[in-house]
Scaffold this motif. Structure first.
Motif, PDB file in Angstrom:
ATOM      1  N   ARG A  37     -42.913 -68.863 -37.454  1.00 60.61           N
ATOM      2  CA  ARG A  37     -43.737 -68.285 -36.623  1.00 60.61           C
ATOM      3  C   ARG A  37     -44.703 -68.229 -38.027  1.00 60.61           C
ATOM      4  NH1 ARG A  37     -44.045 -63.100 -36.275  1.00 60.61           N
ATOM      5  NH2 ARG A  37     -41.793 -61.884 -36.041  1.00 60.61           N
ATOM      6  N   TYR A  38     -44.085 -68.035 -39.153  1.00 56.64           N
ATOM      7  CA  TYR A  38     -45.412 -68.786 -40.212  1.00 56.64           C
ATOM      8  C   TYR A  38     -45.184 -69.853 -41.370  1.00 56.64           C
ATOM      9  CZ  TYR A  38     -46.007 -63.309 -39.847  1.00 56.64           C
ATOM     10  OH  TYR A  38     -46.115 -61.917 -39.460  1.00 56.64           O
ATOM     11  N   THR A  79     -37.481 -72.965 -29.686  1.00 58.87           N
ATOM     12  CA  THR A  79     -37.858 -72.232 -29.916  1.00 58.87           C
ATOM     13  C   THR A  79     -40.217 -73.462 -30.911  1.00 58.87           C
ATOM     14  OG1 THR A  79     -36.283 -70.697 -30.136  1.00 58.87           O
ATOM     15  CG2 THR A  79     -38.412 -70.047 -31.645  1.00 58.87           C
ATOM     16  N   GLY A  80     -40.647 -72.171 -30.816  1.00 59.96           N
ATOM     17  CA  GLY A  80     -41.310 -72.807 -31.692  1.00 59.96           C
ATOM     18  C   GLY A  80     -41.942 -74.592 -31.065  1.00 59.96           C
ATOM     19  N   HIS A  92     -44.725 -75.636 -35.874  1.00 58.61           N
ATOM     20  CA  HIS A  92     -43.754 -74.944 -36.333  1.00 58.61           C
ATOM     21  C   HIS A  92     -42.406 -75.018 -35.224  1.00 58.61           C
ATOM     22  CE1 HIS A  92     -46.780 -71.275 -37.914  1.00 58.61           C
ATOM     23  NE2 HIS A  92     -47.738 -72.083 -37.197  1.00 58.61           N
TER      24      HIS A  92
END
Ligand SMILES: C[S@@+](CC[C@H](N)C(=O)[O-])C[C@H]1O[C@@H](n2cnc3c(N)ncnc32)[C@H](O)[C@@H]1O
Length: 330
Positions: A163-164, A188-189, A193
């Protein structure tokens, strides 16, 4: 390690550190299954004497054996310096242990899968502050890259790092964990990201790419490394941080000295032991924070943020002697 998140211990009998006769303490001796998180309170106590950088640490293993020094313990586990066969065996045994563990959150957290949320929340608060302080504009509008060391099944990357960071690389020596990570992260992402590289290699053999990373995250895995390999890894990895970049080490802390886990072949170090190794790495301890909200029976967990640069010294405008002199109150 979390492995100290790794293995629950049951205490019996008494522990006596020969160097320090005033300490008679209860050691852990029996390993209860499933191995994973060490239990606090039941941790064997050991003694530490600190004189600047030379430190005598005594500790115990999970079978209740006492060691008068960390050197004695390492000699027993990996032989004399240069005994590559014994050292290779130590690492092989560590990986074999994890090869026998289910590739799940519960598996990598030693049956304590329910601490995942508290762990991630604690890490996120720590990470956010560090990014705001260390990265230009808190990292906004920059292409940020992280390395997740000893990533297991990608739990930290999936729940936090992705997420970062625009890219996250994962390093993990156990193939089945890395395969699970690949699978877990496939959905995911986003394009911007994402998990980029999956390195199936142990930390002691890894040299990250120069200048690639903003953050190198090392959680619940460094206890598998011998002291010399610990120092050598961070020395190699220093050059892989971008300016302003930092390491986060999040690990179990033994109350004193060390606790050797004979089952997963890892060592849980105390806070002074970690700090001594960080000094040997030439790293600056930028910030440290305790993880809250973990079950009482587990080892305490600390987060350490480490930088390559030391913050500039604040120059006093008045000397201490001057300021301590009597002065006229205006
Ligand atoms: C307690 S699990 C933690 C996994 C992950 N860091 C997490 O918090 O979800 C310990 C991990 O360290 C890995 N490990 C064992 N020996 C290692 C080594 N020499 N170098 C890097 N990782 C290692 C294990 O395979 C396992 O995935």
């Amino acid at each position: 390690m979390l492995s100290s998140l790794y293995s629950p211990l049951v205490s019996t009998g008494h522990f006596h550190c020969h160097n320090h006769h005033q300490n008679h303490l209860s050691p852990p001796s029996t390993l209860a299954s499933p191995p994973c998180l060490y239990q606090r309170g039941k941790e064997t106590r050991s003694v530490i004497t600190l004189s600047s950088d030379s430190m005598e640490l005594c500790g115990v293993d999970s079978e209740g054996k006492q060691f008068d020094s960390v050197q004695e313990m390492w000699r027993e586990e990996i032989g004399e310096e240069g005994d590559e066969t014994r050292k290779t065996q130590w690492y092989r045994d560590g990986v074999s242990y994890w090869e026998g563990v289910e590739a799940s959150v519960d598996g990598v957290l030693g049956g304590y899968g329910h601490v995942n949320d508290a762990d991630i929340i604690g890490s996120e608060v720590f990470l956010k502050t560090l990014m705001e302080e260390r990265l230009v504009n808190g990292g906004a509008n920059q292409h940020l890259v992280a390395l997740d060391c000893g990533s297991g099944i990608g739990r930290i990357t999936k729940n936090l790092l992705i997420r970062y960071f625009n890219e996250v690389d994962l390093l993990e020596p156990v193939e089945q964990f890395l395969d699970a990570a690949r699978e877990n992260l496939a959905t995911t992402g986003s394009e911007t990201h994402k998990a980029t590289n999956f390195f199936c290699i142990p930390l002691q053999e890894f040299t990250p790419a120069a200048g690639r990373y903003d953050v190198i995250w090392v959680q619940w895995c460094i206890g598998h490394l011998t002291d010399d390999d610990f120092v050598s890894f961070f020395n190699r990895a220093k050059g892989c941080l971008k300016p302003g970049g930092f390491f986060v080490v999040k690990e179990n802390n033994a109350k004193r000295g060390f606790v050797l886990d004979k089952e997963d072949h890892s060592i849980t170090r105390s806070d002074p032991y970690f700090k001594q190794l960080f000094r040997r790495c030439g790293l600056h301890l930028y910030r440290t924070k305790d993880q809250k909200g973990l079950p009482e029976e587990l080892f305490a967990v600390k987060m350490y943020a480490l930088t390559v640069d030391t913050p500039p010294k604040i120059h006093r405008t008045r000397s201490k002697t001057q300021s301590n002199r009597p002065q006229i109150i205006k």
